[in-house]
Design a protein around this motif. Sequence first.
Motif, PDB file in Angstrom:
ATOM      1  N   MET A   1       1.486  -4.409   2.753  1.00 30.12           N
ATOM      2  CA  MET A   1       1.885  -3.961   3.757  1.00 30.12           C
ATOM      3  C   MET A   1       2.686  -2.256   2.793  1.00 30.12           C
ATOM      4  O   MET A   1       3.223  -1.949   3.976  1.00 30.12           O
ATOM      5  CB  MET A   1       2.426  -4.590   4.465  1.00 30.12           C
ATOM      6  CG  MET A   1       1.414  -5.208   5.297  1.00 30.12           C
ATOM      7  SD  MET A   1       1.834  -6.638   6.028  1.00 30.12           S
ATOM      8  CE  MET A   1       2.613  -5.772   7.711  1.00 30.12           C
ATOM      9  N   HIS A   2       3.378  -2.676   1.933  1.00 27.38           N
ATOM     10  CA  HIS A   2       4.675  -1.902   1.314  1.00 27.38           C
ATOM     11  C   HIS A   2       4.236  -0.805   0.670  1.00 27.38           C
ATOM     12  O   HIS A   2       4.180   0.635   0.554  1.00 27.38           O
ATOM     13  CB  HIS A   2       5.682  -2.991   1.000  1.00 27.38           C
ATOM     14  CG  HIS A   2       6.194  -4.048   2.027  1.00 27.38           C
ATOM     15  ND1 HIS A   2       6.546  -3.897   3.219  1.00 27.38           N
ATOM     16  CD2 HIS A   2       6.220  -5.215   1.654  1.00 27.38           C
ATOM     17  CE1 HIS A   2       7.243  -4.622   3.566  1.00 27.38           C
ATOM     18  NE2 HIS A   2       6.318  -5.640   3.079  1.00 27.38           N
ATOM     19  N   ILE A   3       3.191  -0.967  -0.347  1.00 23.49           N
ATOM     20  CA  ILE A   3       2.718  -0.088  -1.693  1.00 23.49           C
ATOM     21  C   ILE A   3       1.768  -0.868  -1.721  1.00 23.49           C
ATOM     22  O   ILE A   3       0.657  -1.404  -1.671  1.00 23.49           O
ATOM     23  CB  ILE A   3       3.370  -1.055  -3.006  1.00 23.49           C
ATOM     24  CG1 ILE A   3       5.086  -1.271  -3.024  1.00 23.49           C
ATOM     25  CG2 ILE A   3       2.737  -0.223  -3.957  1.00 23.49           C
ATOM     26  CD1 ILE A   3       5.733  -1.807  -4.150  1.00 23.49           C
ATOM     27  N   PRO A   4       1.167   1.060  -2.059  1.00 21.22           N
ATOM     28  CA  PRO A   4      -0.350   0.558  -1.616  1.00 21.22           C
ATOM     29  C   PRO A   4      -0.698  -0.190  -2.986  1.00 21.22           C
ATOM     30  O   PRO A   4      -0.453   0.456  -3.852  1.00 21.22           O
ATOM     31  CB  PRO A   4      -1.065   1.719  -2.215  1.00 21.22           C
ATOM     32  CG  PRO A   4      -0.305   3.146  -1.886  1.00 21.22           C
ATOM     33  CD  PRO A   4       1.150   2.468  -1.733  1.00 21.22           C
ATOM     34  N   GLY A   5      -2.850  -0.912  -2.411  1.00 24.34           N
ATOM     35  CA  GLY A   5      -3.124  -1.415  -4.092  1.00 24.34           C
ATOM     36  C   GLY A   5      -2.960  -0.418  -5.251  1.00 24.34           C
ATOM     37  O   GLY A   5      -4.111  -1.250  -5.484  1.00 24.34           O
ATOM     38  N   PHE A   6      -3.002   0.371  -4.999  1.00 28.96           N
ATOM     39  CA  PHE A   6      -4.058   1.290  -6.578  1.00 28.96           C
ATOM     40  C   PHE A   6      -2.437   1.164  -7.600  1.00 28.96           C
ATOM     41  O   PHE A   6      -2.836   2.475  -8.073  1.00 28.96           O
ATOM     42  CB  PHE A   6      -4.220   3.016  -5.791  1.00 28.96           C
ATOM     43  CG  PHE A   6      -3.791   3.479  -5.320  1.00 28.96           C
ATOM     44  CD1 PHE A   6      -3.063   4.614  -5.235  1.00 28.96           C
ATOM     45  CD2 PHE A   6      -4.775   3.320  -3.824  1.00 28.96           C
ATOM     46  CE1 PHE A   6      -2.688   5.080  -4.263  1.00 28.96           C
ATOM     47  CE2 PHE A   6      -4.153   4.297  -3.017  1.00 28.96           C
ATOM     48  CZ  PHE A   6      -2.974   5.059  -4.016  1.00 28.96           C
ATOM     49  N   PHE A   7      -0.534   0.785  -6.642  1.00 27.92           N
ATOM     50  CA  PHE A   7      -0.137   1.274  -7.874  1.00 27.92           C
ATOM     51  C   PHE A   7      -0.178  -0.162  -8.707  1.00 27.92           C
ATOM     52  O   PHE A   7      -0.602  -1.243  -8.500  1.00 27.92           O
ATOM     53  CB  PHE A   7       1.013   1.074  -6.931  1.00 27.92           C
ATOM     54  CG  PHE A   7       1.553   2.469  -6.748  1.00 27.92           C
ATOM     55  CD1 PHE A   7       0.741   3.370  -5.380  1.00 27.92           C
ATOM     56  CD2 PHE A   7       3.166   2.809  -5.645  1.00 27.92           C
ATOM     57  CE1 PHE A   7       1.041   4.372  -4.970  1.00 27.92           C
ATOM     58  CE2 PHE A   7       3.141   4.249  -5.601  1.00 27.92           C
ATOM     59  CZ  PHE A   7       2.161   4.930  -4.655  1.00 27.92           C
ATOM     60  N   CYS A   8       1.098   0.222 -10.073  1.00 34.27           N
ATOM     61  CA  CYS A   8       0.742  -1.070 -11.147  1.00 34.27           C
ATOM     62  C   CYS A   8       0.727  -2.540 -10.473  1.00 34.27           C
ATOM     63  O   CYS A   8       1.869  -2.702  -9.875  1.00 34.27           O
ATOM     64  CB  CYS A   8       1.429  -0.621 -11.753  1.00 34.27           C
ATOM     65  SG  CYS A   8       3.036  -1.405 -11.679  1.00 34.27           S
ATOM     66  N   SER A   9      -0.022  -3.236 -10.371  1.00 33.38           N
ATOM     67  CA  SER A   9       0.574  -4.516 -10.385  1.00 33.38           C
ATOM     68  C   SER A   9       1.617  -4.904 -10.610  1.00 33.38           C
ATOM     69  O   SER A   9       2.764  -5.735 -10.026  1.00 33.38           O
ATOM     70  CB  SER A   9      -0.456  -5.487 -11.409  1.00 33.38           C
ATOM     71  OG  SER A   9      -0.067  -5.824 -12.076  1.00 33.38           O
ATOM     72  N   PHE A  10       2.636  -4.766 -11.652  1.00 35.96           N
ATOM     73  CA  PHE A  10       3.846  -5.053 -11.874  1.00 35.96           C
ATOM     74  C   PHE A  10       4.415  -4.567 -10.661  1.00 35.96           C
ATOM     75  O   PHE A  10       5.574  -5.588 -10.197  1.00 35.96           O
ATOM     76  CB  PHE A  10       4.290  -4.467 -12.805  1.00 35.96           C
ATOM     77  CG  PHE A  10       5.861  -4.622 -13.798  1.00 35.96           C
ATOM     78  CD1 PHE A  10       6.097  -5.995 -14.040  1.00 35.96           C
ATOM     79  CD2 PHE A  10       6.849  -3.962 -13.013  1.00 35.96           C
ATOM     80  CE1 PHE A  10       7.514  -6.667 -14.269  1.00 35.96           C
ATOM     81  CE2 PHE A  10       8.779  -3.936 -13.967  1.00 35.96           C
ATOM     82  CZ  PHE A  10       8.998  -5.476 -13.630  1.00 35.96           C
ATOM     83  N   CYS A  11       4.943  -3.163 -10.013  1.00 39.22           N
ATOM     84  CA  CYS A  11       5.778  -3.111  -9.112  1.00 39.22           C
ATOM     85  C   CYS A  11       5.546  -3.495  -7.959  1.00 39.22           C
ATOM     86  O   CYS A  11       6.536  -3.890  -7.111  1.00 39.22           O
ATOM     87  CB  CYS A  11       5.715  -1.469  -9.002  1.00 39.22           C
ATOM     88  SG  CYS A  11       4.940  -0.674  -7.747  1.00 39.22           S
ATOM     89  N   ARG A  12       3.343  -4.177  -7.960  1.00 38.13           N
ATOM     90  CA  ARG A  12       3.684  -4.873  -6.358  1.00 38.13           C
ATOM     91  C   ARG A  12       4.402  -5.968  -6.535  1.00 38.13           C
ATOM     92  O   ARG A  12       4.993  -6.535  -5.198  1.00 38.13           O
ATOM     93  CB  ARG A  12       2.323  -4.942  -6.078  1.00 38.13           C
ATOM     94  CG  ARG A  12       1.782  -2.919  -5.117  1.00 38.13           C
ATOM     95  CD  ARG A  12       0.061  -3.316  -5.551  1.00 38.13           C
ATOM     96  NE  ARG A  12      -0.844  -3.203  -7.100  1.00 38.13           N
ATOM     97  CZ  ARG A  12      -1.576  -4.006  -7.177  1.00 38.13           C
ATOM     98  NH1 ARG A  12      -1.858  -5.341  -6.304  1.00 38.13           N
ATOM     99  NH2 ARG A  12      -2.868  -3.717  -7.959  1.00 38.13           N
TER     100      ARG A  12
END
Lengths: 380, 437
Positions: free
Chosen positions: A67-78
């Motif tokens: 809900m905070h970071i789009p799924g196409f950002f790296c998995s580390f940040c998510r």
Amino acid sequence: MIKQETISRFRSAIENRHQYARQWKERTGGKVLGYFCCYFPEELAYAAGVLPVRIVSNHEPQELSNMHIPGFFCSFCRDALAEGLKGTYEYLDGIAMAHTCRQIAQAYESWLRHVPVDYHYYLPMPALADSDFFRPWVVEELGEFQGSLENWTGNKVSPSALENAIELYNTGRRHLMSLYEMRKAETPPISGGETMEVVLSSMFCDKVEHNQWLQNVLANISVGDPAQRRPRTRFMLVGGEDHDPELPHLIEAQGADIVIDDMCMGSRYFWNLVPDGKDPLAALATRYLEKPSCPVKDISATMDRARQKHLLNLARDYGVEGVIMVYQKFCDPQELDMPFLIQTFKEAGIPTCVLELETTLARGQVQTRVQAFLETIELE
Amino acid sequence: MTYQTKPLECFDLAKELRARHYRDVMSSNEEGRLLIAGGNSFPWELAAGLGEFESLQGEPWGGAIAAQPDLALACAEATDARGYGRDVCAYVRVFWGSMFLDRGPWGGFPKPAMAVALNHTHCGAQGKWFQTVAEHMGVPYFCIDYPRMLPSGPLLPESKVLQYVPYLVAQYERFIEWAESVTGREYDDEKLVSALLHKRRTQVLWGQVCELQQHVPAPLHLRTMLNLMMPKLLWGFRREAEDFYVQVLDEVKERVAQGIAALADERARFWFDFVPSYISLGALKYLDEFGAVLVGSLYTSSFGGGCLDDGTWGVVAPFEELGRAPQNRGEALRDIAYWDLKRDSRLNMYPLEYKIRCAFDFVRRWKCDGVILQLNRGEKGGCCGALETRLALRDAGIPCLVCEGSAADPRDMDPVQVKNSIESFMESLGLKQGSLS
């Protein structure tokens, strides 16, 4: 060679890192500061009586950050944000980061919005590797950060306290470099996976303690007799925020040695020392500006890519026969660098293999790819 | 209620100016004009001191490629084939593909004499984008580092802005020295000052156009604004850009005065965050059928103003208001740096808290019924803060729609899915299909 009971201490420090930080707080009454990215100058926090600990993900599937970071950002940040949202880092008194990629900055900003902390600090850090030009600004920023830490903790950071912290961190760096030096041997006494555990654990522990562990390792490690073990293909691991020791262990289990790395959680964390100097802040600035570049920072005002030269030097010094490039899916900085680096290694006659990582390790896929890569190298 | 509509007279002029720009770009090598490749965020007025030049700007070139799906696909695939990740910004990928293939919207890929970038951290790709262009084309490269700061309080203090003015000025000075040595041209400070004056006036004029969109009915569609913005993007520092925006502002004012609408049956108004990419415009046009009009976007507004200290959006201050215009190189460089840092065109890289405050301000003053947020795959900088903005708006009861798309890669854009999302969103707001426009 290295004994398993020696290395298990580091492994345990990683597994019990949250417990360690809580106990450290109880024991010392100090504050714990979580930070992102290895451009963060830990020495300053330590000099203010704060324990800096690296915020990392947990390699577990999660949906909390969707809900905070789009799924196409790296998995580390998510995944790192998810750890914050889950409350895993509830013991942190504050968070901080030095500017690096936009994706981690998003995790940091979301963390601030949803996870209560007493203190936060975002340190601007230039992206261009031009130490002389940018040093005055970084010194000024470090000075402001120092003042901010002093206000927060109530502890004055004296020049001697900062010099002691720098020396403590430099000692740790020297120990790690000595350990890395041993991996130049034909049959390295410590594996790439074990080395990652040693380096990674240093990001969660008080350096006084960790340096003692390192000293113990160095006192009890010996370069093995090549006759006892057939030398294996020598790999270099190149990547970003990949901190799952399972990966190097898995690669090495296929019959290779990872003898060197250029990773955020590996050599890039400790590679260069804070130089001697009258002004400790200027010395700190120099260290962070001149450390081996991550892809985000490997841009100069007029073209030269420092990372290319550094990696080729590492490959030569460590007798690298193949490079495994690992990157988090959706990590733009790594993806923008990789074709250039592949070409660089190709021209140097070093084959490469690219592995894409997500939250969890695709063991079967990695195994197959590495086996095939090894076969192609051995056939040549 | 039905509003009067009529075509915008200066729309064709905007198209002609854009076409002329690309004719000039394509003929620059043949005709011996200096061609510089770089990102749109580069302070192009700096290059004006070198005398005549044409700019081959990454994002508009990528947008032009996106308008031709077959070309966009070929360019994207050419970059894929060289090993670059599919999830890197599509503008970067199609621009590089165009360069690798020597194919572009108007023929080949024109060879620039140099490449420049402002590594402005909102878009982490900028530095590498044009570094790669320079390496591939074998031309010199210069990159400026733009600082990323987050305030420890709610707003970035003025002292912090002032602290970084010399940081940028020193780099601008280095650029000038470098550009003189690379081109063999003597830098003309008067041309720099003149370019800055024109740029500021075009910014002010454009900001005022954005403000007029607060009027009900909205005088312009967002898609019209994107076309009108092209001269500003490509050479907003030239006198002819200023002249053009005087015309635009006059005409939009007239439309407001006469109640001329973009959409005859405007029944609902929406804000857009962030870049409405060219390939999504077709799908977004579907909103017309529900009497819904997009009145502005964070992207279009960011070229005419920024977040003010009170957290609202405001038009950039004209020199007349400030009392004194820059007279020499030093003053001009300081001004460029100050406004870039303060409130100029990088609203999108402002800290999250700014973004959210501005979103509320846009919704309130532009009288919006909701917000549509487009997440362009790969365009990480543009998507930063979008979901947090949505959460904040949603918690305040402001309806939001999030849809995914791409800046230029047709493989990552599903117009049917976007239309379906729009349809559901409109129905949830009680808006029925059946436009009069």
